[in-house]
Design an enzyme around this catalytic site. Structure first.
Site, mmCIF file in Angstrom:
data_model
loop_
_atom_site.group_PDB
_atom_site.id
_atom_site.type_symbol
_atom_site.label_atom_id
_atom_site.label_comp_id
_atom_site.label_asym_id
_atom_site.label_seq_id
_atom_site.Cartn_x
_atom_site.Cartn_y
_atom_site.Cartn_z
ATOM 1 N N CYS A 227 -0.679 3.907 -8.388
ATOM 2 C CA CYS A 227 0.418 4.925 -9.051
ATOM 3 C C CYS A 227 -0.572 6.088 -9.494
ATOM 4 O O CYS A 227 -0.572 7.334 -8.632
ATOM 5 C CB CYS A 227 1.187 4.437 -10.109
ATOM 6 S SG CYS A 227 2.394 3.404 -9.482
HETATM 7 N N1 LIG Z 1 4.528 -1.699 -8.894
HETATM 8 C C1 LIG Z 1 4.448 -1.080 -9.912
HETATM 9 O O1 LIG Z 1 4.100 -1.282 -11.012
HETATM 10 C C2 LIG Z 1 5.282 0.316 -9.822
HETATM 11 C C3 LIG Z 1 5.381 1.144 -10.984
HETATM 12 C C4 LIG Z 1 6.133 2.348 -10.775
HETATM 13 C C5 LIG Z 1 6.277 2.629 -9.541
HETATM 14 N N2 LIG Z 1 6.182 2.057 -8.452
HETATM 15 C C6 LIG Z 1 6.486 2.709 -7.203
HETATM 16 O O2 LIG Z 1 7.187 1.810 -6.523
HETATM 17 C C7 LIG Z 1 7.189 2.057 -5.026
HETATM 18 C C8 LIG Z 1 6.889 0.364 -4.470
HETATM 19 O O3 LIG Z 1 5.425 0.239 -5.202
HETATM 20 P P1 LIG Z 1 4.987 -1.533 -4.980
HETATM 21 O O4 LIG Z 1 3.981 -1.536 -5.791
HETATM 22 O O5 LIG Z 1 6.195 -2.518 -5.374
HETATM 23 O O6 LIG Z 1 4.609 -1.646 -3.519
HETATM 24 P P2 LIG Z 1 4.421 -2.749 -2.774
HETATM 25 O O7 LIG Z 1 3.146 -2.400 -1.644
HETATM 26 O O8 LIG Z 1 4.392 -4.163 -3.560
HETATM 27 O O9 LIG Z 1 5.777 -2.938 -1.389
HETATM 28 C C9 LIG Z 1 6.991 -3.272 -2.213
HETATM 29 C C10 LIG Z 1 7.618 -4.039 -1.113
HETATM 30 O O10 LIG Z 1 7.934 -3.099 -0.071
HETATM 31 C C11 LIG Z 1 8.005 -4.212 1.033
HETATM 32 N N3 LIG Z 1 7.616 -3.150 2.330
HETATM 33 C C12 LIG Z 1 6.838 -2.572 2.858
HETATM 34 N N4 LIG Z 1 7.098 -2.041 3.856
HETATM 35 C C13 LIG Z 1 8.227 -2.111 3.907
HETATM 36 C C14 LIG Z 1 9.334 -1.777 5.036
HETATM 37 N N5 LIG Z 1 8.694 -0.752 5.882
HETATM 38 N N6 LIG Z 1 10.460 -2.209 5.096
HETATM 39 C C15 LIG Z 1 10.877 -2.884 3.946
HETATM 40 N N7 LIG Z 1 9.711 -3.380 3.004
HETATM 41 C C16 LIG Z 1 8.740 -2.967 3.230
HETATM 42 C C17 LIG Z 1 6.653 -5.064 0.830
HETATM 43 O O11 LIG Z 1 6.504 -6.114 1.604
HETATM 44 C C18 LIG Z 1 6.649 -5.190 -0.840
HETATM 45 O O12 LIG Z 1 7.600 -6.320 -0.758
HETATM 46 C C19 LIG Z 1 6.040 2.716 -4.999
HETATM 47 O O13 LIG Z 1 6.440 4.116 -4.791
HETATM 48 C C20 LIG Z 1 5.269 2.890 -6.351
HETATM 49 O O14 LIG Z 1 4.491 4.109 -6.480
HETATM 50 C C21 LIG Z 1 5.454 0.816 -8.651
#
Ligand SMILES: NC(=O)c1ccc[n+]([C@@H]2O[C@H](COP(=O)([O-])OP(=O)(O)OC[C@H]3O[C@@H](n4cnc5c(N)ncnc54)[C@H](O)[C@@H]3O)[C@@H](O)[C@H]2O)c1
Length: 388
Positions: A227
């Site tokens: 992030c």
């Molecule tokens: N993880 C955190 O702590 C956090 C906190 C705040 C914001 N975010 C934001 O949330 C978003 C996701 O982050 P994350 O850490 O969960 O990412 P991640 O890489 O863990 O992916 C989230 C999910 O998306 C799935 N995915 C990937 N490509 C896909 C597709 N084409 N179709 C469907 N599903 C798909 C993955 O398999 C995974 O389960 C980002 O924009 C991130 O900046 C995350």
């Protein structure tokens, strides 16, 4: 793999228990699938896919837009679609909306509802949970916002409504930019105060006694996670369209990116004290995760340190109780499969990169090798201790 794991009642994320997943699956409250046609059965869709930067450090919205394209043909009338991925202002209304409208033949705000509500997860944090972290919600129309607020209020204590999706998108970016800039500030002060023989950590702790107008941020070996090092540049990219520059973001990025080089300079000095060079020295890195007590090593500065030391000819091992083997990553695929080793003092130097609890309490007092601590966290210090 994730789908089978969830449907089998097993969590693949350390901070969610398998018991809670199994309970929800058994009660018929949770099911995972990759079958987009099942979208036609739902009332609300939350999109939380990755939003990385591409090789030119430009936003890569392909995950969001590809997901929208896949689900659009199955959108039922009246459904609510909320985007949660971090992104620049305008994504929901100008890009996601168009893909959903074109793929479904329906109109946002009329036939289906559209909103943006940023994720505010902080894995590993124990004093806050999804329920207690207030949720910011912005809708494409007032009705979209009301529906999204109503959905989230089922499980979240406080919902904060804003006037548009753009404001909600900009809010998330402000939060992450705030962290990036403040971390850069203490990283810079660390280097300056160290030259003056002043302990920056002692200074920060003293400043933090002020009950107003100050918030403590801690320096480290560089920025990690997926992030803070990434999201601010979503705004930098978008701002160019408006002929605006994001100087704070760029400067913070520059300072934070330079931190691993500062750490390497301290490692070089510590080895020099032994009459050794970086080349040929055996070095153990403590901590691969990007922050304490989690198993997430995305964008971790430990990789950068490892890479730089290997390039200089060191033999490098790592220890991390949460990361038994290095996963395959896009940037450091050549390190994939390397295994965590035990901590011992056969190394020329131990470099602490992540402040896991285990390292805080580890007894280094008998260790005769050089120890470089980038987090100022070791309680039982070795004879030869360096802060970096
Ligand atoms: N993880 C955190 O702590 C956090 C906190 C705040 C914001 N975010 C934001 O949330 C978003 C996701 O982050 P994350 O850490 O969960 O990412 P991640 O890489 O863990 O992916 C989230 C999910 O998306 C799935 N995915 C990937 N490509 C896909 C597709 N084409 N179709 C469907 N599903 C798909 C993955 O398999 C995974 O389960 C980002 O924009 C991130 O900046 C995350």
């Amino acid at each position: 793999m994730k789908v089978e794991s969830i449907n089998g009642g097993k969590s693949y994320l350390k901070h969610f228990s398998s018991e809670s997943i199994a309970k929800q699956v058994n009660e018929g409250l949770l099911v995972a699938t990759t079958d987009y046609s099942r979208i036609s059965e739902v009332e609300a869709i939350l999109i939380c896919v990755p939003t990385p930067l591409n090789e030119y450090r430009e936003p890569d919205l392909s995950f969001v837009l590809d997901t929208a394209e896949s689900l659009a043909p199955y959108l039922p009338k009246g459904v609510l679609v909320t985007l949660e991925s971090t992104t620049y202002p305008g994504t929901t209304e100008d890009e996601l909306r168009i893909v959903l409208e074109e793929g479904s033949g329906m109109k946002a705000g009329v036939d289906f509802h559209l909103a943006y509500s940023p994720e505010r997860e902080d894995p590993g944090r124990e004093d806050a949970s999804v329920k207690t972290i207030p949720k910011v919600v912005g809708g494409y129309t007032q009705e979209c916002c009301d529906l999204a607020a109503n959905l989230y209020s089922q499980g979240i204590d406080v919902i904060h409504r804003v006037s548009s999706c753009r404001v909600a998108e900009a809010t998330k970016l402000l939060e992450n930019i705030f962290r990036s800039v403040n971390i850069a500030l203490v990283n810079e002060l660390k280097v300056v105060y160290e030259a003056m023989n002043i302990d920056v950590h002692e200074v920060i702790s003293a400043a933090a006694t002020k009950p107003f107008g100050f918030m403590a941020f801690r320096p480290g070996p560089g920025l990690g996670g997926h992030c803070i090092p990434i999201d601010p540049f979503y705004l930098t990219w978008k701002a160019r369209e408006f002929e605006k520059h994001t100087r704070f973001i760029e400067l913070a990025g520059e300072i934070n990116t330079a931190m691993p080089d500062y750490v390497i300079s301290v490692v070089t000095d510590a080895l020099n004290d032994l009459g050794k060079a970086v080349k040929g020295s055996r070095i153990l890195i403590l901590g691969l995760a990007y922050k304490a007590n989690v198993d997430d090593c995305r964008e971790s500065p430990s990789f950068v340190l490892m890479k730089k030391l290997l390039e200089k000819g060191s033999e490098v091992d790592y220890n991390d109780p949460f990361v038994p083997a290095i996963p395959d990553t896009r940037e450091f695929s050549d390190l994939a499969g390397k295994k965590s080793v035990v901590i011992d003092q056969t190394y020329d130097l131990i470099l602490l990169s992540t402040d896991h609890e285990e390292y805080r309490n580890f007894d280094f007092s008998d260790f005769s090798c050089q120890v470089v601590d980038t987090r100022n966290c070791i309680k039982h210090k070795p004879r030869s201790y360096f802060k970096a």
